[in-house]
Write an enzyme that holds these catalytic residues in place. Structure first.
Site, short mmCIF file in Angstrom:
data_model
loop_
_atom_site.label_atom_id
_atom_site.label_comp_id
_atom_site.label_asym_id
_atom_site.label_seq_id
_atom_site.Cartn_x
_atom_site.Cartn_y
_atom_site.Cartn_z
N THR A 482 0.83 -1.21 0.00
CA THR A 482 0.00 0.00 0.00
C THR A 482 0.86 1.26 0.00
O THR A 482 2.01 1.25 0.49
CB THR A 482 -0.92 0.02 1.24
OG1 THR A 482 -1.59 1.28 1.32
CG2 THR A 482 -0.12 -0.17 2.52
N TYR A 525 -2.06 -0.10 10.62
CA TYR A 525 -2.20 -0.68 9.28
C TYR A 525 -0.95 -0.42 8.44
O TYR A 525 -0.43 -1.33 7.79
CB TYR A 525 -3.43 -0.09 8.59
CG TYR A 525 -3.55 -0.45 7.14
CD1 TYR A 525 -3.95 -1.73 6.75
CD2 TYR A 525 -3.28 0.49 6.14
CE1 TYR A 525 -4.06 -2.06 5.41
CE2 TYR A 525 -3.40 0.17 4.81
CZ TYR A 525 -3.78 -1.12 4.44
OH TYR A 525 -3.89 -1.44 3.12
#
Length: 728
Positions: A482, A525
């Site tokens: 990501t 995250y």
């Protein structure tokens, strides 16, 4: 209630729940009651501690609990545990010194609360030393006297009696109770079983019920049979095991089935055996202790038992007539071919991929948004696909059903969690190539439960890499990371315009963020995905694994069930097309480069087509500067599609949110010749059309012509099947 239910011809047994409540835990009672009502469950078996009754506040607790539960459920109280002060030894599992004292207590209990129940259960698991220490009653004389007398007196009081189930099941002990005269006043006999959790050699519910029926017939008893306790622990993250276990119990020739339990045991609590003495005890619920529903709960709430059966059909359908083979169980969870709960249906015996000509491409998280699109393209090109997914995200079971219906015999499903390294290893052994998408995908969720986020994203990555490393010829791995690994990009000077933020640096504006950008992990995250990102690259460097990392920007397209936490382009469209408000966190001028999922799939297939060009490398992937948009600008596009204004609210900035991020995709272009082809206008219009087609929004909300997706059959760089291609 007499006789037995023929599961093949008669109705399904009534489904109930078993829950035990601690004194004064009213909040939990209300939470469980609300949850059971959402599931449509009206039967509840619950414990009443004879010992706790005489503790301070005990009687008052049950004076509140039983009427509260009886207001919403058909309650069966299970009265168990001797007050230590009247036991032969000062503990609640010891027999009472006077066996008649149990009937005396029940008599008072019926006087006080008998209006709350029709049935009453006499004790619990008498062959479990935590409930009844038979070492203090080796001939079972005290137990038979106690329960026999209580059963007789309850019948006199107009109550129906349920005899406690044994765990493990023991027809021989039931026969002893019959010879001692206990069964003549019993209306139903309980059966307990935990196949795949504590019962490793499992005969099946039908065989168990028949063995008990033989004993009842021998003693002239017409008592019914109930499965008064059945459950499955998800301590290894095998949530599908709960579905199989429950469906098997509901197919048994019994009248009722009580599932244990609704909620997991909170980790700070102590069980009967001791504090975390046996982890399996802490994971029996249909929801986690935090309230997050597991797979069985989510499907029951969605469509009841029929939805469970629908999923079982999807998973257990064996493609191309292949035979069934059980997954190798762990030493702590033995299972043989006769243990259906621990079987996973697979195409054929698990052989390494280099020994098979039709080895599948394994897609972890393959029922998710990106996985579904990739699996569809692979199957269309003639490749077999193994979808490895735990179906934890709402709606993804529909993606799986779509894939299997669209590509008969080409898509196999294994319901597994990446934290279950045993099941994952078996899937990896079969793989010709691996795409690793399975992840916890929301920043907000990681803030609530960072440990779970880490074990899935980082732990799951290591488990996968270790399984790949165990192969003699490791298959190529493509991992989706990501852009969040770059953190807030706080050192990039940006200026806010009317509708968007822009970097002051002209090179960044025209090219985007390159892979050389230092990592700055922000939010749990970002940390977990960054850790997985680096492990993949390091395993490529140290062990020579053919691993590639794609650091994705914002992906959108068909099969995306967007939420506020993840999949924001689809979420915006769904909310706007339903006429519902949208909350923007920050000022709405945040800029992202968005990439249509079809273009992402092109890139992923290109990575396997040219493995040496991408081996051990990391690439940023997104729409690039040509497909950059602010949130406000995207909402303007959506208003053009819906023909009406969007209702927007604003909230505070989220931790780690970047005012501006655009991917520099030149490295990937140089490596495999990839470029995005679908622009924002076309992509958003196609997503809107799919949302209507999928029934997620009402028809008639997409004016103008809809751009059709081009029919693509791509080369994968893997051996192609000569037959079995699916027509588009």
């Amino acid at each position: 209630m007499t006789g037995r239910v023929d599961a093949t011809a008669g109705p399904m047994p009534a489904l109930g729940m078993l829950e035990w409540f601690h004194i004064n835990d009213r909040e939990r009672v209300e939470r469980v009651a609300a949850g059971l009502k959402r599931l449509g469950i009206s039967h509840l078996r619950t414990g009443v501690s004879w010992a706790d009754w005489f503790r301070p506040g005990g009687a008052e607790w049950y004076d509140w609990l039983l009427p509260r539960l009886a207001a919403d459920f058909t309650v069966v109280p299970c009265v168990v545990y001797t007050p230590p002060s009247i036991a032969v030894e000062p503990r609640s599992s010891a027999p009472p010194a006077d066996p008649r004292s149990y009937a005396d207590f029940l008599d008072m209990f019926v006087d006080r609360l008998g209006y709350c129940f029709e049935w009453i259960e006499l004790w619990n698991e008498p062959n479990n030393h935590n409930d009844w220490d038979s070492r203090l009653d080796p001939q079972w004389l005290t137990f038979c006297t106690m329960v026999g007398g209580a059963a007789y007196w309850m019948k006199q009081r107009g109550k129906k009696t349920l005899l406690a189930g044994c765990c493990p099941s023991d027809p021989g002990l039931l026969d002893l109770f019959g010879r001692r005269g206990v069964l003549q006043y019993i209306d139903a006999v309980g059966l307990h079983g935990f196949p795949g959790t504590w019962d490793s050699h499992w005969p099946g519910w039908t065989a168990m019920a028949e063995a008990h029926r033989v004993v009842l017939d021998r003693h002239g008893s017409t008592a019914g049979l109930w499965i008064s306790e059945v459950g499955y622990s998800t301590w290894r993250h095998d949530e599908y095991g709960q579905i199989r276990t429950l469906l098997e119990a509901l197919a048994a020739p019994v009248e009722r089935v009580y599932w244990y339990a609704y909620e997991d045991v909170a980790e700070e609590l102590e069980t009967q055996e001791g504090f975390h003495f046996d982890e399996r005890h802490y994971h029996m619920g249909l929801t986690r202790a935090s309230g997050v529903p597991k797979l069985a709960h989510r499907l029951l709430e969605k469509g009841g038992v029929a939805e469970l059966r629908r999923l079982q059909t999807l998973i257990d359908a064996c493609p191309d007539g292949g035979r069934l083979t059980p997954v190798t169980p762990s030493a702590s969870q033995p299972a043989g071919p006769s243990s259906p709960v621990r079987q996973r249906l697979q195409l054929r015996p698990v052989l390494p991929a280099d020994q098979r000509s039709d080895a599948p491409v394994v897609v972890t998280g393959g029922a998710g948004f990106v996985g579904t699109n990739l699996a569809d393209r692979l199957a269309r090109s003639g490749r077999r696909v193994l979808v490895y997914d735990n179906l934890s995200r709402a709606g993804v079971e529909e993606n799986l059903a779509w894939l299997k219906a669209r590509h008969p015999g080409m898509v196999e499903a294994v319901l597994g969690d990446v934290r279950d390294r045993h099941v994952l290893r078996d899937a990896v052994r079969r793989a010709a190539g691996i795409y690793h998408f399975a992840a916890q995908v929301a920043v907000t969720t990681s803030l609530v439960d960072p440990v779970d986020d880490f074990t899935i994203n980082a732990g799951g990555m290591v488990a996968l890499l270790e399984a790949v490393r165990g192969r003699a010829e490791p298959p190529p791995v493509v991992f989706t990371s990501t852009n969040k690994v770059y953190g807030k990009l706080a050192d990039i000077s940006v200026t806010a315009g009317d509708r968007r933020w822009e970097p002051d640096d002209r090179t960044l504006r025209t090219r985007g963020v390159p892979e050389s950008r230092p990592l700055d992990l922000y939010s749990p995250y970002g940390c977990s995905k960054g850790t997985a990102d680096q492990y993949a690259l390091d395993y490529a460097r140290i062990y020579g694994l053919p691993a590639t990392v794609l650091r994705m920007s914002c992906i959108y397209g068909p099969h995306q069930f967007g939420t506020e936490d993840q999949g924001w382009v689809a979420h915006f469209l769904i909310q706007a097309m339903r006429g519902k408000p949208i909350t923007l966190y920050g000022d709405g001028k945040q800029v992202r480069d968005v990439l249509f999922v079809e273009d992402l799939v092109d890139a992923m297939l290109g990575c396997l087509e040219k493995p040496e060009a991408v081996r051990g490398r990391v690439f940023n992937i997104g729409g690039g500067p040509g497909n950059a948009t602010s949130l406000l600008e995207l909402l303007e596009r959506i208003e053009g599609i819906t023909g009406r204004p969007v209702d927007v609210d604003f909230g505070s900035w989220r931790p780690g949110d970047q005012p501006w991020y655009v991917s520099d995709t030149r490295a990937l272009t140089a490596a495999i010749g990839w470029r995005p082809r679908v622009g924002i206008a076309e992509g958003v219009q196609r997503l809107a059309a799919w949302l209507v087609e999928a029934g997620l929004v009402e028809a008639g909300l997409v004016p103008g012509p809809v751009v059709a997706a081009p029919a693509l059959v791509v080369a994968t760089g893997l051996p192609q099947r000569a037959k079995g291609r699916v027509a588009l």
